[in-house]
Design a protein around this motif. Sequence first.
Motif, mmCIF file in Angstrom:
data_model
loop_
_atom_site.group_PDB
_atom_site.id
_atom_site.type_symbol
_atom_site.label_atom_id
_atom_site.label_comp_id
_atom_site.label_asym_id
_atom_site.label_seq_id
_atom_site.Cartn_x
_atom_site.Cartn_y
_atom_site.Cartn_z
ATOM 1 N N TRP A 9 0.833 -1.211 0.000
ATOM 2 C CA TRP A 9 0.000 0.000 0.000
ATOM 3 C C TRP A 9 0.867 1.260 0.000
ATOM 4 O O TRP A 9 0.587 2.212 -0.741
ATOM 5 C CB TRP A 9 -0.949 -0.005 1.209
ATOM 6 C CG TRP A 9 -1.924 1.111 1.171
ATOM 7 C CD1 TRP A 9 -3.085 1.172 0.463
ATOM 8 C CD2 TRP A 9 -1.819 2.368 1.860
ATOM 9 N NE1 TRP A 9 -3.704 2.385 0.666
ATOM 10 C CE2 TRP A 9 -2.951 3.128 1.519
ATOM 11 C CE3 TRP A 9 -0.886 2.911 2.733
ATOM 12 C CZ2 TRP A 9 -3.169 4.410 2.020
ATOM 13 C CZ3 TRP A 9 -1.105 4.175 3.228
ATOM 14 C CH2 TRP A 9 -2.236 4.906 2.867
ATOM 15 N N LEU A 10 1.934 1.284 0.817
ATOM 16 C CA LEU A 10 2.827 2.460 0.849
ATOM 17 C C LEU A 10 3.418 2.736 -0.528
ATOM 18 O O LEU A 10 3.540 3.888 -0.948
ATOM 19 C CB LEU A 10 3.957 2.249 1.865
ATOM 20 C CG LEU A 10 3.568 2.292 3.330
ATOM 21 C CD1 LEU A 10 4.747 1.869 4.191
ATOM 22 C CD2 LEU A 10 3.091 3.672 3.726
ATOM 23 N N TRP A 11 3.785 1.676 -1.228
ATOM 24 C CA TRP A 11 4.337 1.819 -2.575
ATOM 25 C C TRP A 11 3.254 2.238 -3.560
ATOM 26 O O TRP A 11 3.468 3.110 -4.398
ATOM 27 C CB TRP A 11 4.975 0.489 -2.981
ATOM 28 C CG TRP A 11 5.282 0.366 -4.423
ATOM 29 C CD1 TRP A 11 6.308 0.975 -5.095
ATOM 30 C CD2 TRP A 11 4.571 -0.395 -5.394
ATOM 31 N NE1 TRP A 11 6.270 0.623 -6.415
ATOM 32 C CE2 TRP A 11 5.208 -0.225 -6.628
ATOM 33 C CE3 TRP A 11 3.458 -1.217 -5.334
ATOM 34 C CZ2 TRP A 11 4.774 -0.835 -7.786
ATOM 35 C CZ3 TRP A 11 3.022 -1.838 -6.492
ATOM 36 C CH2 TRP A 11 3.682 -1.639 -7.697
ATOM 37 N N ALA A 12 2.060 1.645 -3.461
ATOM 38 C CA ALA A 12 0.984 1.918 -4.417
ATOM 39 C C ALA A 12 0.502 3.363 -4.345
ATOM 40 O O ALA A 12 0.160 3.959 -5.360
ATOM 41 C CB ALA A 12 -0.184 0.959 -4.188
ATOM 42 N N VAL A 66 -8.121 1.144 -0.169
ATOM 43 C CA VAL A 66 -7.026 0.188 -0.303
ATOM 44 C C VAL A 66 -6.848 -0.134 -1.780
ATOM 45 O O VAL A 66 -7.813 -0.457 -2.470
ATOM 46 C CB VAL A 66 -7.348 -1.104 0.494
ATOM 47 C CG1 VAL A 66 -6.283 -2.146 0.251
ATOM 48 C CG2 VAL A 66 -7.447 -0.782 1.970
ATOM 49 N N ILE A 67 -5.612 -0.011 -2.255
ATOM 50 C CA ILE A 67 -5.316 -0.378 -3.641
ATOM 51 C C ILE A 67 -4.155 -1.358 -3.642
ATOM 52 O O ILE A 67 -3.323 -1.352 -2.742
ATOM 53 C CB ILE A 67 -5.005 0.850 -4.530
ATOM 54 C CG1 ILE A 67 -3.846 1.664 -3.950
ATOM 55 C CG2 ILE A 67 -6.223 1.699 -4.729
ATOM 56 C CD1 ILE A 67 -3.410 2.798 -4.836
ATOM 57 N N GLN A 68 -4.114 -2.212 -4.656
ATOM 58 C CA GLN A 68 -3.094 -3.253 -4.745
ATOM 59 C C GLN A 68 -1.950 -2.860 -5.675
ATOM 60 O O GLN A 68 -0.822 -3.258 -5.460
ATOM 61 C CB GLN A 68 -3.726 -4.551 -5.285
ATOM 62 C CG GLN A 68 -4.863 -5.071 -4.452
ATOM 63 C CD GLN A 68 -4.391 -5.780 -3.196
ATOM 64 O OE1 GLN A 68 -3.293 -6.310 -3.165
ATOM 65 N NE2 GLN A 68 -5.215 -5.768 -2.174
ATOM 66 N N VAL A 71 -0.708 3.379 -8.981
ATOM 67 C CA VAL A 71 -1.541 4.154 -9.890
ATOM 68 C C VAL A 71 -0.924 5.546 -10.050
ATOM 69 O O VAL A 71 0.063 5.873 -9.404
ATOM 70 C CB VAL A 71 -2.992 4.270 -9.355
ATOM 71 C CG1 VAL A 71 -3.672 2.924 -9.370
ATOM 72 C CG2 VAL A 71 -3.010 4.871 -7.973
ATOM 73 N N GLY A 72 -1.526 6.362 -10.883
ATOM 74 C CA GLY A 72 -1.039 7.719 -11.094
ATOM 75 C C GLY A 72 -1.116 8.540 -9.811
ATOM 76 O O GLY A 72 -1.897 8.242 -8.903
ATOM 77 N N ALA A 73 -0.311 9.589 -9.755
ATOM 78 C CA ALA A 73 -0.236 10.410 -8.542
ATOM 79 C C ALA A 73 -1.577 11.026 -8.171
ATOM 80 O O ALA A 73 -1.933 11.104 -6.992
ATOM 81 C CB ALA A 73 0.818 11.501 -8.728
ATOM 82 N N ALA A 74 -2.338 11.477 -9.159
ATOM 83 C CA ALA A 74 -3.631 12.101 -8.873
ATOM 84 C C ALA A 74 -4.594 11.092 -8.254
ATOM 85 O O ALA A 74 -5.306 11.408 -7.292
ATOM 86 C CB ALA A 74 -4.223 12.680 -10.157
ATOM 87 N N GLU A 75 -4.607 9.879 -8.772
ATOM 88 C CA GLU A 75 -5.494 8.849 -8.228
ATOM 89 C C GLU A 75 -4.985 8.357 -6.878
ATOM 90 O O GLU A 75 -5.772 8.064 -5.974
ATOM 91 C CB GLU A 75 -5.614 7.681 -9.199
ATOM 92 C CG GLU A 75 -6.696 6.699 -8.801
ATOM 93 C CD GLU A 75 -6.883 5.578 -9.803
ATOM 94 O OE1 GLU A 75 -7.444 4.550 -9.404
ATOM 95 O OE2 GLU A 75 -6.472 5.743 -10.969
ATOM 96 N N ALA A 76 -3.662 8.269 -6.715
ATOM 97 C CA ALA A 76 -3.089 7.812 -5.445
ATOM 98 C C ALA A 76 -3.429 8.778 -4.317
ATOM 99 O O ALA A 76 -3.637 8.361 -3.181
ATOM 100 C CB ALA A 76 -1.574 7.672 -5.577
#
Length: 121
Positions: A9-12, A66-68, A71-76
């Motif tokens: 998650w930290l990386w995503a 929660v994302i796996q 993704v792009g910075a705006a979505e993150a």
Amino acid sequence: MESTRLDRWLWAVRLTKTRPDAASACRGGHVRVNDRPAKPATLVQPGDEVRARVHDTTRIVEVVRVIQKRVGAAEAATCFIDRTPAPPPEAAIPVARRDRGAGRPTKRERRILDEFRAGGH
């Protein structure tokens, strides 16, 4: 309820550059989830508070989604709420200035400047 590994998650969400960086930060004790030390495999879910010390800056974020995968910075940025307090304002340090065209400082002025630079003893 959905959950994922903390290092992933930290990386995503782009708090760390690589997943190994996230894992080593966890192993080094630089990451806490809900005020508890966290391992890379600690599961995070929406509502958790994550404190991560990254590049000498402590980030406090609340997990919203929660994302796996990365993704792009705006979505993150939509996956967490940043609760990091603003840094304290830096105190203005007085700077010795001379008027333009005043020429070289005199011996007396140089002594005053040297004393000022040395800490004003």
